[in-house]
Scaffold this active site. Structure first.
Site, short mmCIF file in Angstrom:
data_model
loop_
_atom_site.label_atom_id
_atom_site.label_comp_id
_atom_site.label_asym_id
_atom_site.label_seq_id
_atom_site.Cartn_x
_atom_site.Cartn_y
_atom_site.Cartn_z
N SER A 1 -54.59 45.59 16.22
CA SER A 1 -53.98 44.37 15.56
C SER A 1 -54.39 43.47 15.58
CB SER A 1 -52.94 44.10 17.59
OG SER A 1 -53.17 42.63 17.23
N GLY A 2 -54.15 42.81 14.67
CA GLY A 2 -54.30 41.13 13.94
C GLY A 2 -54.46 40.23 14.57
N SER A 3 -52.93 40.13 15.77
CA SER A 3 -52.92 38.60 16.65
C SER A 3 -53.89 39.24 17.71
CB SER A 3 -51.75 38.46 17.32
OG SER A 3 -51.61 39.73 17.44
N GLY B 1 -50.69 40.00 12.81
CA GLY B 1 -51.68 40.71 11.36
C GLY B 1 -51.34 41.68 10.54
N THR B 2 -50.71 42.72 11.64
CA THR B 2 -50.52 44.08 10.91
C THR B 2 -49.09 43.87 10.00
OG1 THR B 2 -49.81 44.55 12.67
CG2 THR B 2 -51.84 45.57 13.22
#
Length: 347
Positions: free
Chosen positions: A91-93, A259-260
């Site tokens: 996960s980006g965040s 982010g994803t």
């Protein structure tokens, strides 16, 4: 004497999405990699995820990231991502928030200016580039997972919505990508509830009709996510901006663009010939927060052109706290949890 059970947390957010970083109170987990530790937590100790995302301690909109020892000596720490839908491998965040917490907790000492280090996610090593100015972590850039388009412009009949055109990308999970304007949405905050209802209906229809398989991971479960796409505007050479909204769970639209989700958008824009390596896309949420995705390169993996990318955002520390776990509380379910909680006796 009574047993006192506590969990140490640093609460953070990136783009509005709260990530609770667990820094202490959990016993070492079995497993020779972060992925193996994640699988143990998922299969044998899912109570931690439920405890921190449900009443009385949390809400489904939050995420949890458990810091664990890395299996690779090059990484400063490992982290396991927990969300209401389960255990995403990336996960980006959450990575932005975890990297911020690692710096703020001193696990990685801050260095003024730009610094780089590695974290280990369940998906593998992640390079982190941090910008520190006057002791403040101003930006985190992390590698997004290699992303690709699985399905381009398919259509499906959705009750109450009619025919919906969608594409499917993989960027750490499978995403349905849907044109917001085609469904009458401007992607403003007052539409949040309607967006969540529409997304749920579309995701349920897709899940009922078909499944998706990753080219190396195989079956990773039913498609869980949907990303609403606003119009793309070019604001400078190689720099684009688009309003966006990401659905992750019934009733839940992420406060950030994710982010994803941003990685998935980059994959679609490349597939449609709209961007080149080096170009950037800023996704803007319903709450006017944003992430910047950079299209950094292409790799050929079998039948798919896979987009390499980086995601940049800012994480904020919003609380440091100890949660006291009282297993006698009728709202607290310690099943699947008690055996991994560190404890101490107190009077």
């Amino acid at each position: 004497m009574k047993q006192e059970l506590t969990i140490q947390l640093i609460d953070t957010h990136a783009g509005g999405d709260v990530s609770r970083i667990v820094t202490g109170g959990i016993d070492p987990l079995p497993g020779d990699s972060v992925r193996a530790q994640m699988e143990y937590l998922r299969d044998d100790a899912d109570g931690l995820r439920k405890l921190l995302l449900e009443e009385p301690y949390g809400i489904p909109e939050m995420s949890v990231d458990l810091l664990v020892p890395s299996s690779d000596p090059r990484a400063a720490a490992g982290y396991i991502i927990m969300e209401v839908m389960g255990y995403p491998i990336y996960s980006g965040s959450n990575t932005i928030c975890t990297a911020t917490a690692v710096l703020e907790a001193g696990i990685v000492p801050k260095q003024e200016g730009r610094q780089s280090f590695l974290l280990e996610s369940p998906a593998g090593l992640v390079r982190i580039d941090a910008l520190v100015e006057s002791g403040v972590v101003e930006a985190i850039t992390c590698e997004g997972l290699p992303s690709y388009i699985h399905t381009h412009r398919a259509s499906i009949e959705v009750p109450s919505l009619g025919t919906v055109t969608y594409s499917v990308a993989y960027s750490g999970g499978f995403y349905a990508l849907v044109d917001a304007e085609a469904l009458g949405f401007d992607l403003t905050l007052d539409e949040e509830r309607k967006l969540a209802c529409a997304a749920h209906a579309i995701v349920e229809a897709i899940q009922a009709e078909r499944g998706f398989s990753h080219y190396t991971l195989g079956d990773v479960g039913p498609l869980p996510f949907l990303h609403f796409m606003g119009p793309v505007h070019q604001v400078a050479g190689g720099y684009y901006r688009s309003r966006s909204a990401t659905y992750v769970h019934p009733g839940v639209i992420c406060r950030s663009t994710t982010g994803t989700g941003t990685s998935a958008r980059l994959a679609l824009m490349h597939y449609e010939g709209l961007i080149r390596p080096g170009d950037r896309l800023e996704t803007v949420s319903l709450r006017e927060t944003g992430f910047i995705g950079e299209f950094s390169g292409i790799e050929q993996e079998g039948d798919y052109q896979v987009v390499k990318n980086n995601i940049t955002g800012k994480g904020y520390v919003i609380a440091r706290s100890d949660i006291v776990v009282n297993c006698d509380d009728s709202l607290v379910d310690c099943d699947g949890l008690h055996h991994i909680l560190s404890s101490r006796e107190s009077c």
